[in-house]
Write a protein that holds these residues in place. Structure first.
Motif: not given
Ligand code: SF4
Ligand SMILES: Cc1cc2nc3c(=O)[nH]c(=O)nc-3n(C[C@H](O)[C@H](O)[C@H](O)COP(=O)(O)OP(=O)(O)OC[C@H]3O[C@@H](n4cnc5c(N)ncnc54)[C@H](O)[C@@H]3O)c2cc1C
Ligand code: SF4
Lengths: 671, 262
Positions: A293-295, A302-304, A347-355
């Motif tokens: 789910n991570c954009p 490079a982010l997972s 690279a993280c957009t702090t979108c919280r889709a991961c959480e």
């Molecule tokens: S908040 Fe989580 S899902 Fe969103 S970009 Fe960062 S690591 Fe990926």
């Protein structure tokens, strides 16, 4: 045939079964030792206030562990997991019942209870066994990209498989040797008895005895192996869910700059995480939902988030096993760099889709920001373009190099309106119904100023009494905070809170979800308690109460959920109702919407950074939006508006969709 | 070991909306942000890099009112060791000559090996203080430097000149003024910002420098600002719509007939 109450002889054919309690000691000790060791690893971390609200916490565990709520959101692996889990849970329950019956002297395992338990165990055990096979099929034949395979995964599945299978074979042997009058309640057991029927009873008894001990040995092995494997999540996942963050989903922790004895900020070593942040990494099962789910991940950066959590875990273990070793700092692996690449953090957009997708409630964003804090504040190391952003925020209180004196200049454009009116400053008009918090984009960005104008006109038309702070407003600090510049954030936050409190402001409306989140959820950390609503919420109530009269005009539109409005603040419905009011229909939803919406790419300060790796997130999202076949994309966030408008342009679509804010859409429809 | 002096000035932010004060010789200070002069930031950065490589100390000198201490703290947070602030009201209202004279008194005889300054202060923009200071100290100077190498007692500096570059070698002590491109100034780390709060900023008066009231500030200045006028406001731009080829034709037409520039 017997006619007594339904039951079966427990420990049939097994002599000295009580020895299991002795044999159980060693695995129990290992289990205890293993868990204690994990506990001590977590305790390397700092304090974290996760107590209180016990009922709320218990409810989370009931829903998320017991009923597998988030697990089941992802249907195929979800159902598979749920069956393994419920099956094992049922069998554990059954085993306890048997133990109680045989060794605690309580005669409970007979009559209808026996039959019910038998049937349940049989069915759930069989589903569990089947699910283990399906899980292995998925992992090793289908091989979804989000799973990485380690030997541990195979051991785990193998132990489950062998234990479950041997249980059924045992049942089969028993039924074959002594035909069971209640066989109908053990359908799977009866099926397993067929291959053995007709064998001499003595052979069956021997096989049974051998297999029974083997089955026990397997179960004990599992017990001992549990804390040293991914099976650890069986215990840690519910505990982690229990200690999840309650309250605002995305309020970051506050750092203390007042205490002069504190000289390090942010996280570069696992001991600077809190115990909960470390426990998170043990709850993680590497299921890969977050990554899927991570954009950033999906666009080839490079982010997972999965690797991030596993990186923290690896470093936690390394730090634990190397504690007290003097040269730890110089020679060992580094958290930032070796475990988590620096570019992943940016690279993280702090979108919280991961959480939002993590079944065990891992909190990724706080970790990412923690490490960014270290990089920015301790190392002064960040993508070079951010230096300008920080400097602009410091001198002009907005991310652009635009003089702060121009913050209220957007009002000049009101003079040219069809029905000109004045938006007063709070200093001229104290105690209005609402303070309109304009925000940096709404004040300075040409495109978003149009949104501010639309909103001001709507509020004026509805007769809402409002004022703005003008040049007394400063950037809320959201970008600075999420980029790890907590020091700059706190400077801005404190100054804003002081001004707001000075005017006795109580209610605030803003068109920016980042301002909303910061003012509403993070300013209380600085003593600023305000009632803050998003413009979509206020406008929706104005429409609902008839203060704004609307005649639907526009064709069908799609709506893009802002991460900071949706996942951060759970506002999903109001903008959609506005769309309904303005266009006569609910929005045509994109495949990913609501809580699982895909980010525009602008959050977490990403909007101020270059995006050179992989695909552009905004283009991916713009294409998804245009894939709905609508010609209009409605947003409710200034960053989303900018990002998606650019995304549409860059997508090269033959008929580019128009992108507008929900207030602009409403303004077109207002009578 | 290099003992370096850096001259820094606090200037209005580049984006500040300036207006001329009532007396028409100053700008209105109310409602504008002040920053460390961008060229001086390069000078501070270069000094710190030299110190980090070769050891020594970096001392910041600033002539300016009390608010200028903020610019001094910025330089200290970047890594300068201490500062001398010529803050006395008597220094006010001066010109390039009095600024350089006061700085010279503060710097001379303190065994500095090198003085770094900005090429220009972005507010008054005379670009004289560095050179005047060198003259008063009797040291060689190189202005508008984009690259600097110091080895032993020799400094080799590159200067951008029209269509090329010039390399100048001088013997220390010397005065060097920084041009954009010399380096990328650092963003201070938080612990350094906190340390900077505790670093020493010596406040000096004309008397401390052995100067009389008549030699500094407005009293000592050889010139006076007779008037300040804002730049005429820019008129709104013209947007020419239409197909690129048509639009280009129209633009050419306007440039020729209306603006008369081609
Ligand atoms: S908040 Fe989580 S899902 Fe969103 S970009 Fe960062 S690591 Fe990926
Ligand atoms: C109380 C007080 C009030 C003052 N008020 C003002 C004011 O309102 N406006 C104003 O412009 N100046 C003010 N000054 C400072 C002084 O008048 C100027 O420094 C002088 O005019 C220099 O000219 P310039 O800016 O064109 O320098 P330039 O020659 O363009 O500057 C080149 C370089 O010289 C160095 N330099 C220049 N000035 C100083 C300085 N003051 N301290 C240390 N290094 C310096 C810097 O490295 C700079 O990059 C004030 C000083 C005092 C004590
Ligand atoms: S962090 Fe959560 S979602 Fe991501 S792999 Fe681990 S358990 Fe799965």
């Amino acid at each position: 045939m017997t006619t007594g109450p339904a039951t079966r002889q427990i420990y049939w054919d097994i002599d000295l079964h009580w020895l299991i309690y002795i044999f159980m000691l060693l695995p129990l000790v290992l289990l205890g030792y293993g868990m204690w060791r994990r506990y001590r690893m977590w305790r390397q971390g700092g304090p974290d206030q996760r107590f209180g609200d016990w009922w709320e916490r218990t409810k989370t565990v009931i829903w998320e562990s017991g009923l597998q709520r988030r697990v089941l959101r992802d249907l195929f692996p979800g159902v598979t997991h749920a069956f393994i889990f419920w099956g094992m849970l049922a069998l554990l329950g059954g085993t306890i019942v048997v133990g109680v019956q045989a060794d605690a002297g309580l005669r409970i395992y007979h009559g209808w209870f026996y039959l019910a338990v038998s049937l349940i165990l049989d069915v759930f055990g069989a589903l569990s066994l089947l699910a283990v096979v399906v899980a292995a099929f998925r992992r090793y034949i289908l091989r979804p990209a989000r799973l990485d395979n380690r030997p541990d995964d195979a051991y785990f599945l193998a132990i489950l498989f062998v234990t479950l299978l041997s249980g059924f074979v045992l049942e089969g042997l028993r039924i074959a040797a002594r035909p069971d009058p209640w066989g109908a309640y053990n359908p799977v057991g009866v099926a397993f008895s067929l291959p053995f029927s007709g064998r001499p009873e003595a052979t069956l008894e021997l096989w049974y005895a051998v297999l029974w001990w083997a089955h026990m040995a397997m179960a004990f092995t599992f017990m001992a192996y549990l804390p040293f494997s991914k099976a650890l999540h069986i215990f840690v996942a519910p505990v982690n869910q229990f200690f999840r963050r309650l309250g605002p989903a995305g309020a970051l922790s506050k750092l203390n700059f007042e205490d002069e004895t504190i000289e390090t900020f942010g996280v570069s070593e696992v001991t600077q995480f809190s115990w909960k942040q470390l426990m998170d990494s043990d709850a993680c099962t590497r299921c890969g939902r977050c990554q899927d789910n991570c954009p950033a991940h999906l666009s080839g950066k490079a982010l997972s988030p999965k690797s991030l959590v596993q990186g923290v875990k690896a470093q936690m273990e390394w730090t634990f096993t190397h504690r007290g070793v003097a040269s730890q700092d110089d020679t060992g692996p580094k958290l930032i760099g070796d475990r988590v690449p620096e570019e992943a953090l940016w690279a993280c957009t702090t979108c919280r889709a991961c959480e939002e997708s993590c079944p065990v409630f891992v909190e990724h964003v706080e970790k990412t920001v923690g490490m960014r804090r270290h990089l920015v504040m301790m190392e002064s190391q960040f993508p070079p373009e951010l230096q300008l952003t920080f400097k602009n925020l410091e001198t002009n209180f907005n991310p652009w190099a635009l003089g702060w004196a121009g913050r209220a200049d957007w009002r000049k454009e009101l003079a040219g309106a069809a029905e000109p009116f004045e938006v007063p400053l709070l200093s001229e008009h104290p105690n209005p119904e609402y303070l309109l918090w304009v925000g940096c984009s709404g004040s300075f960005d040409a495109r978003n100023r149009k949104v501010t104008l639309a909103l001001a006109k709507l509020l004026h038309r509805a007769g809402v009494d409002f004022a703005i702070l003008g040049t007394e407003e400063k950037c809320c600090g959201d970008s600075a905070r999420r980029l790890g510049n907590e020091y700059l954030y706190q400077t801005l936050a404190q100054e804003n809170v002081e001004v707001l409190k000075g005017y006795g402001v109580q209610r605030i409306v803003t068109a920016c979800p980042h301002c909303l989140n910061t003012l509403k959820n993070e300013y209380p950390q600085f003593g600023g308690e305000f009632e803050v609503v998003h413009h979509s919420q206020l406008l929706e109530s104005l429409v609902a109460t008839g203060r704004l009269k609307v005649a639907p005009i526009t064709p069908k539109v799609t709506y893009h959920d802002s991460c900071f409005l949706g996942r951060y603040n759970r506002v999903y419905e109001e903008p959609r109702r506005l769309v309904l009011a303005a266009s006569g229909a609910r929005p045509v939803e994109m495949p990913r919407h609501g809580a699982s919406a895909f980010c525009c790419g602008g959050g977490g300060g990403r909007v101020w950074m270059e995006e050179s790796q992989g695909q552009r997130i905004n283009v991916m999202r713009a294409k998804e939006a245009m894939g709905t076949g609508t010609s209009r994309v409605v947003t409710a966030c200034p960053f989303c508006l900018t990002m998606l408008e650019d995304g549409v342009k860059l997508s090269g679509a033959a008929t580019p969709a128009k992108v507008c804010d929900v207030a602009e859409l409403l303004q077109e429809a207002v009578q | 070991m290099l003992n370096i002096a850096v001259c820094v000035k606090q200037v209005p932010d580049t984006e500040a909306r300036l207006s001329v004060a009532a007396d028409k010789t100053r700008i209105e200070e109310q409602g504008i942000s002040f920053i460390l002069n961008p060229y001086d930031e390069h000078a501070v950065e270069e000094a710190i890099r030299l110190k980090e490589k070769q050891g020594g100390t970096v001392t910041v000198f600033c002539l300016g009112p009390a608010r200028a201490e903020e610019a001094i703290r910025t330089a200290l947070a970047m890594g300068a060791d201490k500062a001398v602030h010529l803050a006395d009201a008597a220094f006010g209202g001066g010109d390039e000559g009095t600024a350089a004279a006061a700085l010279e008194k503060a710097i001379a005889g303190k065994s500095f090996d090198l003085v770094l300054a900005g090429r220009l202060a972005i507010d008054d923009a005379s670009g004289q203080v560095g050179a005047r200071l060198a003259e008063k100290l009797g040291w060689p100077h190189v202005t508008a430097v984009t690259r600097l190498a110091v080895e032993g007692r020799e400094a080799v500096a590159n200067r951008e000149i029209d269509g090329g570059s010039q390399v100048v070698a001088v013997t220390l002590p010397a005065v060097i003024t920084a041009q954009r491109g010399l380096n990328q100034p650092r963003y201070p780390k938080i612990p350094d910002i906190m340390k900077a709060r505790r670093k020493e900023v010596a406040k000096v008066t004309p008397a401390d420098l052995g100067l009389s009231g008549g030699e500094v500030g407005g009293a000592g200045a050889k010139g006076k600002v007779a008037g300040l006028a804002p730049a005429p406001g820019r008129s709104a731009g013209k947007v020419i719509a239409g197909e690129p080829a048509d639009a280009a034709r129209k633009v050419v037409g306007l440039l020729r007939d209306e603006a008369k520039v081609i």
